[in-house]
Design an enzyme around this catalytic site. Structure first.
Site, short mmCIF file in Angstrom:
data_model
loop_
_atom_site.label_atom_id
_atom_site.label_comp_id
_atom_site.label_asym_id
_atom_site.label_seq_id
_atom_site.Cartn_x
_atom_site.Cartn_y
_atom_site.Cartn_z
N ASP A 9 34.34 2.56 -29.96
CA ASP A 9 33.01 2.45 -30.57
C ASP A 9 33.12 2.70 -32.08
OD1 ASP A 9 33.59 5.18 -30.30
OD2 ASP A 9 31.49 5.75 -29.99
N ASP A 14 37.66 6.23 -34.82
CA ASP A 14 38.20 5.14 -33.99
C ASP A 14 39.05 4.20 -34.86
OD1 ASP A 14 35.30 5.85 -33.11
OD2 ASP A 14 36.17 5.01 -31.28
N ASN A 38 28.97 5.32 -31.18
CA ASN A 38 28.68 5.94 -32.48
C ASN A 38 27.57 5.21 -33.21
OD1 ASN A 38 30.63 8.04 -32.51
ND2 ASN A 38 32.24 6.53 -32.95
N THR A 124 38.26 5.28 -26.57
CA THR A 124 37.84 6.27 -27.58
C THR A 124 36.32 6.23 -27.82
OG1 THR A 124 38.26 4.75 -29.44
CG2 THR A 124 40.10 6.17 -28.73
N PHE A 165 30.41 14.15 -26.93
CA PHE A 165 29.63 12.94 -27.20
C PHE A 165 29.98 11.75 -26.29
CE2 PHE A 165 29.25 8.81 -29.22
CZ PHE A 165 27.88 8.75 -29.42
N ASN A 166 31.26 11.37 -26.18
CA ASN A 166 31.59 10.13 -25.45
C ASN A 166 31.17 10.20 -23.98
OD1 ASN A 166 32.71 8.92 -27.69
ND2 ASN A 166 34.81 9.53 -27.20
N HIS A 237 39.55 13.02 -33.71
CA HIS A 237 39.39 13.02 -32.26
C HIS A 237 40.18 11.87 -31.62
CE1 HIS A 237 35.89 15.77 -32.27
NE2 HIS A 237 35.37 15.05 -33.25
N ASP A 238 39.90 10.65 -32.10
CA ASP A 238 40.36 9.47 -31.37
C ASP A 238 41.85 9.17 -31.56
OD1 ASP A 238 37.82 9.22 -30.41
OD2 ASP A 238 37.21 7.66 -31.83
C1 BDR Z 1 33.92 11.41 -30.22
O1 BDR Z 1 32.62 10.98 -30.60
C2 BDR Z 1 32.67 10.18 -31.75
O2 BDR Z 1 31.89 10.72 -32.76
C3 BDR Z 1 34.12 10.09 -32.17
O3 BDR Z 1 34.44 8.76 -32.54
C4 BDR Z 1 34.89 10.53 -30.95
O4 BDR Z 1 35.26 9.44 -30.15
C5 BDR Z 1 34.05 12.89 -30.50
O5 BDR Z 1 33.14 13.63 -29.73
CA CA Z 2 34.97 7.15 -30.86
#
Ligand code: BDR
Ligand code: CA
Length: 313
Positions: A9, A14, A38, A124, A165-166, A237-238
């Protein structure tokens, strides 16, 4: 040669994760699939198409799910990734590259069939596209060798106190994928919150004088600025999900049975890891629990520095 599809996303981090994958020799990226997360799916898809044309990544880019399976979530309003998803970075719009005509779930299935059980996935963003492939194509789950995903946490959350979040953005999709039997590695907040880049990493990237490294440095500069304004830190993160496949030694993993809370009043989207083994269920994934931060940062800078120089893509 290992073969991957990248489902994302895009999204500032990412985009950096994509660069790390394309900067890795001896793997093949068969395509990029886009998902709402996102930012809206049309922004995500445009980012993926523009990025591929700009950096010369000659792979199919598909559009994908534009909303979660059931929940009302549409998009983050917290501006972590800016209005378009790439922060303050503006890529030239793709002039000649077109979207692959297939929707993400169909493309994923076609690649899974083509790879005869050897396809691996980087995921991701929210898991909507993957869940749709699982639902629509009964053979899909057996054809996927492994999913390396960023999402969830054994401990904590970043949208709510208990949800990342994801997973929070499409809990039902994550539940379907977790229950699919596909081997998985979860790279959650337990490790990703430690994957913070430093200004010296930007200096190293700028010294490369490549389009990919400059693009990554611009994204990191946006993140440093965001952090100075009270936003999220410069967290990768990703890219850490990519590292779990391509530099697995930078993390330590524990096998757990993990499911997703889909009904909680306060806990919807929580990834419940049965760390005490009370449920008597076989582990369904490896969870990254410890990170060697310097090793990861070195790997990431090296991979982005090599991006665009590889013969493989
Ligand atoms: C995840 O949420 C998004 O903001 C980032 O791209 C990552 O995949 C982190 O919680
Ligand atoms: Ca992401």
């Amino acid at each position: 040669m290992r073969k991957f599809v990248f489902d994302c996303d895009t999204g500032t981090d990412d985009a950096i994760a994509i660069l790390a994958a394309f900067g890795t020799p001896d793997i093949e990226i068969l395509g990029i699939t886009s998902v709402n997360g996102n930012v809206t799916e049309n922004h995500v898809s445009a980012n993926n198409l523009d990025l591929c044309e700009y950096l010369g990544f000659d792979v199919p880019v598909t559009r994908g799910a534009s909303m979660p399976l059931f929940s009302g979530y549409h998009n983050s309003l917290d501006m972590t990734h800016g209005t378009t998803g790439l922060g303050s970075v503006v890529l030239p719009h793709a002039q000649t590259k077109q979207f692959d005509p297939r929707i993400a779930s169909r493309f994923l299935f076609d690649m899974a069939v083509k790879c005869e059980g050897e396809l691996e996935l980087f995921v991701t963003g929210p898991m909507t596209n993957i869940a749709l492939a699982v639902i629509q194509y009964p053979e899909f789950s057996d054809l996927i060798k492994h999913i390396y995903f960023m999402g969830g946490a054994v401990w904590g959350g970043n949208v709510t106190t208990t949800a990342e979040f994801n997973i929070w953005a499409d809990p039902e999709a994550a539940h379907i994928v977790f229950d699919s039997g596909i081997p998985m590695t979860m790279v959650g907040l337990d490790v990703t919150l430690k994957a913070i880049m430093e200004k010296e990493d930007v200096v190293k990237l700028r010294a490369c004088h490549t389009k990919a490294a400059d693009f990554a440095a611009d994204l990191l500069d946006f993140m440093f600025d965001r952090y100075s304004r009270g936003g999220e830190d410069v967290i990768m993160h990703d890219a850490l999900a990519v590292a779990s496949a391509l530099c697995p030694e930078c993390m330590k993993y524990t096998d757990y049975f993990v499911d997703v809370e889909t009904t909680g009043t306060y806990t919807r989207g929580h990834t419940a890891a049965d760390f005490r083994g009370r449920l008597g269920k076989e582990p369904n994934m490896a969870c990254a629990m410890e990170l060697d931060v310097p090793m990861f940062r070195k790997w990431l800078v090296e991979r982005i520095s090599a991006c665009g120089k590889s013969e493989n893509h």
